[in-house]
Design a protein around this motif. Structure first.
Motif, PDB file in Angstrom:
ATOM      1  N   HIS A   1      40.743  40.747  58.761  1.00 37.01           N
ATOM      2  CA  HIS A   1      41.468  39.949  57.776  1.00 37.01           C
ATOM      3  C   HIS A   1      42.812  40.598  57.451  1.00 37.01           C
ATOM      4  O   HIS A   1      42.975  41.811  57.511  1.00 37.01           O
ATOM      5  N   ASN A   2      43.793  39.758  57.086  1.00 37.75           N
ATOM      6  CA  ASN A   2      45.125  40.244  56.744  1.00 37.75           C
ATOM      7  C   ASN A   2      45.319  40.435  55.246  1.00 37.75           C
ATOM      8  O   ASN A   2      46.224  41.146  54.828  1.00 37.75           O
ATOM      9  N   PHE A   3      44.525  39.732  54.447  1.00 40.26           N
ATOM     10  CA  PHE A   3      44.593  39.991  53.007  1.00 40.26           C
ATOM     11  C   PHE A   3      43.203  40.383  52.519  1.00 40.26           C
ATOM     12  O   PHE A   3      42.189  39.954  53.033  1.00 40.26           O
ATOM     13  N   GLU A   4      43.202  41.281  51.532  1.00 39.01           N
ATOM     14  CA  GLU A   4      41.953  41.853  51.032  1.00 39.01           C
ATOM     15  C   GLU A   4      40.994  40.750  50.610  1.00 39.01           C
ATOM     16  O   GLU A   4      41.376  39.831  49.883  1.00 39.01           O
ATOM     17  N   PRO A   5      39.754  40.763  51.084  1.00 36.20           N
ATOM     18  CA  PRO A   5      38.806  39.724  50.683  1.00 36.20           C
ATOM     19  C   PRO A   5      38.693  39.618  49.157  1.00 36.20           C
ATOM     20  O   PRO A   5      38.615  40.630  48.461  1.00 36.20           O
ATOM     21  N   VAL A   6      38.722  38.395  48.675  1.00 35.92           N
ATOM     22  CA  VAL A   6      38.603  38.123  47.242  1.00 35.92           C
ATOM     23  C   VAL A   6      37.154  37.759  46.961  1.00 35.92           C
ATOM     24  O   VAL A   6      36.614  36.820  47.547  1.00 35.92           O
ATOM     25  N   VAL A   7      36.528  38.500  46.060  1.00 33.88           N
ATOM     26  CA  VAL A   7      35.103  38.324  45.774  1.00 33.88           C
ATOM     27  C   VAL A   7      34.933  37.807  44.352  1.00 33.88           C
ATOM     28  O   VAL A   7      35.577  38.284  43.421  1.00 33.88           O
ATOM     29  N   THR A   8      34.081  36.807  44.191  1.00 33.13           N
ATOM     30  CA  THR A   8      33.826  36.325  42.834  1.00 33.13           C
ATOM     31  C   THR A   8      33.107  37.410  42.036  1.00 33.13           C
ATOM     32  O   THR A   8      32.205  38.072  42.558  1.00 33.13           O
ATOM     33  N   PRO A   9      33.496  37.612  40.780  1.00 33.77           N
ATOM     34  CA  PRO A   9      32.817  38.624  39.969  1.00 33.77           C
ATOM     35  C   PRO A   9      31.411  38.213  39.564  1.00 33.77           C
ATOM     36  O   PRO A   9      30.581  39.064  39.253  1.00 33.77           O
ATOM     37  N   GLN A  10      31.138  36.887  39.560  1.00 29.85           N
ATOM     38  CA  GLN A  10      29.791  36.401  39.260  1.00 29.85           C
ATOM     39  C   GLN A  10      29.254  35.611  40.457  1.00 29.85           C
ATOM     40  O   GLN A  10      29.987  35.191  41.330  1.00 29.85           O
ATOM     41  N   MET A  11      27.945  35.424  40.447  1.00 28.72           N
ATOM     42  CA  MET A  11      27.321  34.609  41.479  1.00 28.72           C
ATOM     43  C   MET A  11      27.453  33.125  41.130  1.00 28.72           C
ATOM     44  O   MET A  11      27.477  32.745  39.957  1.00 28.72           O
ATOM     45  N   HIS A  12      27.512  32.284  42.178  1.00 32.16           N
ATOM     46  CA  HIS A  12      27.610  30.843  41.996  1.00 32.16           C
ATOM     47  C   HIS A  12      26.718  30.146  43.019  1.00 32.16           C
ATOM     48  O   HIS A  12      26.458  30.679  44.102  1.00 32.16           O
ATOM     49  N   THR A  13      26.294  28.919  42.693  1.00 35.80           N
ATOM     50  CA  THR A  13      25.566  28.091  43.643  1.00 35.80           C
ATOM     51  C   THR A  13      26.527  27.084  44.260  1.00 35.80           C
ATOM     52  O   THR A  13      27.662  26.923  43.800  1.00 35.80           O
ATOM     53  N   GLY A  14      26.060  26.377  45.276  1.00 34.60           N
ATOM     54  CA  GLY A  14      26.866  25.323  45.879  1.00 34.60           C
ATOM     55  C   GLY A  14      26.944  24.074  45.038  1.00 34.60           C
ATOM     56  O   GLY A  14      27.632  23.113  45.399  1.00 34.60           O
ATOM     57  N   LEU A  15      26.254  24.054  43.910  1.00 36.00           N
ATOM     58  CA  LEU A  15      26.253  22.903  43.002  1.00 36.00           C
ATOM     59  C   LEU A  15      27.264  23.044  41.874  1.00 36.00           C
ATOM     60  O   LEU A  15      27.576  22.066  41.198  1.00 36.00           O
ATOM     61  N   GLU A  16      27.767  24.249  41.651  1.00 37.48           N
ATOM     62  CA  GLU A  16      28.557  24.512  40.447  1.00 37.48           C
ATOM     63  C   GLU A  16      29.971  23.945  40.553  1.00 37.48           C
ATOM     64  O   GLU A  16      30.598  23.970  41.612  1.00 37.48           O
ATOM     65  N   LEU A  17      30.472  23.470  39.397  1.00 35.29           N
ATOM     66  CA  LEU A  17      31.802  22.862  39.318  1.00 35.29           C
ATOM     67  C   LEU A  17      32.758  23.839  38.651  1.00 35.29           C
ATOM     68  O   LEU A  17      33.308  23.568  37.592  1.00 35.29           O
ATOM     69  N   PHE A  18      32.970  24.986  39.264  1.00 35.70           N
ATOM     70  CA  PHE A  18      33.873  25.987  38.685  1.00 35.70           C
ATOM     71  C   PHE A  18      35.316  25.678  39.087  1.00 35.70           C
ATOM     72  O   PHE A  18      35.581  24.928  40.037  1.00 35.70           O
TER      73      PHE A  18
END
Length: 413
Positions: free
Chosen positions: A371-388
């Protein structure tokens, strides 16, 4: 331009009279506010309005929806609404030319086993109002209104709910005013990738990155990078997820890159063991197309779930290159029959977003370039259903990654 028109122009110029200019197609349909106050679709993709063969808009007006359609056709133009990307079961609104080419009629139909039928005998629909139509120079234009909800739910979809929109036209399929559409389309029906309601202001087929962010947090989950970017055109990375019918989740990924963009799901904030989905530009010998790849990460190396790229769980993959962006659309079941590779998207996981600016590869090869840019990781867990709507502090996200990075081997792709 024909010789006669050219000579006419010369004669008028000699007399000091300006030659009449043909009206552009865009003058026949109002595209003002597309993506902001109304929904619009243009075909072919990325066509200039003066060169499109099909244009569509709708805009809510209280409990009504105002429609506009334009088609470079001498038959019919139509839009349909369905819970699946297919014609059978579709609620259809069409504008069709009569055989004598003297009239364009708005028709309210429904499709049964791939055959269109009028909702009311004789096309006496009580729900179509304010119809205005024209046919000139081989082109159909129409505008009309219909309620968001009608008293005929058997045939008419509730447009306050989200459906796939399907656009089609026939170049020469004329019919009497009281007859249904009987001629097949000459342009294959074009369905939207995602599902929309009449309240959604999408703008599809234009020259911008085709990801609608207007419903982030309400109809789809979204993540954008870097902090503060607003549109898919200006963001370096965009990810969206949306629940679709039939227990599917729809994905959209785009990046200001020319190699690959990816999203990963894992129980930890690291790459090893990650379920990865990526869109990657193929090597030049494969024509420079964008392919969708389903992978899994083993000991920090990505491996194709299916080495022949015939992955049974990636549905409707579409890739594109627009200017400096690459991207893709696809869907996948929330739960697949390959739990050793694919996580259960109904359960929460960390999401990892990354990409590469020049890492092309053959279509059947895994991601090989870092990768060319540092991977961005969510600080919390999420499901595929969530509307964040994830466009918060990029710094916090990167710090989360760096803290984990100190305790983990270097991330490789």
């Amino acid at each position: 331009m024909s010789l006669a028109v050219f000579l006419l122009g010369l004669c008028l110029a000699e007399l000091g009279i300006a030659a009449p200019r043909p009206h552009p197609k865009s003058a026949q349909i109002d595209l003002t506010g597309c993506g902001k106050t109304k929904a619009c679709a243009l075909y072919p993709p990325a066509c200039h309005p003066d060169e499109c063969i099909y244009m569509y808009t709708h805009q809510m007006d209280g409990d009504m929806v105002n429609f506009q359609m334009f088609g470079d056709a001498a038959g019919w133009i139509a839009v349909g609404f369905n819970d699946a990307k297919r014609m059978s079961g579709t609620d259809v609104l069409a504008c069709q030319l009569t055989p004598d080419h003297q009239k364009v009629v708005v028709k309210n139909l429904h499709n049964v086993n791939h055959t269109n039928q009028l909702d009311q005998p004789g096309n006496a629909s009580p729900f179509i109002s304010n119809a205005k139509t024209s046919f000139s120079d081989g082109k159909i234009m129409c505008s009309f209104s219909r309620p968001l909800k009608t008293s005929d739910p058997e045939h008419d979809r509730d447009l306050t709910q989200r459906h796939f929109f399907i656009f089609a036209l026939s170049a020469n399929g004329t019919a009497a005013p009281d007859a249904a559409l009987t001629y097949p389309h000459t342009v294959s029906p074009v369905p939207t990738y995602g599902v929309y309601s009449a309240a959604d202001h999408f703008f599809l087929g234009n020259t911008h990155v085709p990801i609608d962010l207007s419903t982030c947090g309400t109809a789809k989950g979204c993540s954008r990078y870097p902090e503060g970017c607003v549109s898919a055109d200006e963001c370096k990375y965009v990810y969206t997820q949306q629940q679709l019918p039939r227990n599917m989740v729809g994905f959209e990924i785009s990046g200001m890159l020319q190699g690959w963009v990816a999203v990963g799901f894992n129980d930890i904030q690291g790459m090893n063991g990650t379920d990865v989905m990526a869109c990657q530009v193929s090597a030049k010998e494969s024509g420079g197309r964008v392919f969708v790849k389903n992978l899994h990460n083993v000991n920090f190396s990505n491996v194709m779930d299916d080495p022949d790229l015939v992955d049974p769980y990636i549905v409707g993959p579409e890739g594109y290159i627009i200017g400096s962006h690459i991207g893709c659309f696809f869907s996948r079941p929330f739960v697949t029959l390959s739990p050793q590779f694919d996580v259960d998207l109904t359960k929460p996981h960390y999401m990892i977003f990354t990409g590469n600016s020049n890492g092309t590869a053959p279509s059947n090869t895994a991601l090989q370039h870092k990768h060319n840019f540092e991977p961005v990781v969510t600080p919390q867990m999420h499901t595929g259903l969530e509307l964040f709507n994830f466009n918060g502090t990029a710094k916090a996200r990167e710090e989360t990654h760096r803290e984990h990075h100190r305790a983990q081997p270097h991330w490789r792709h």
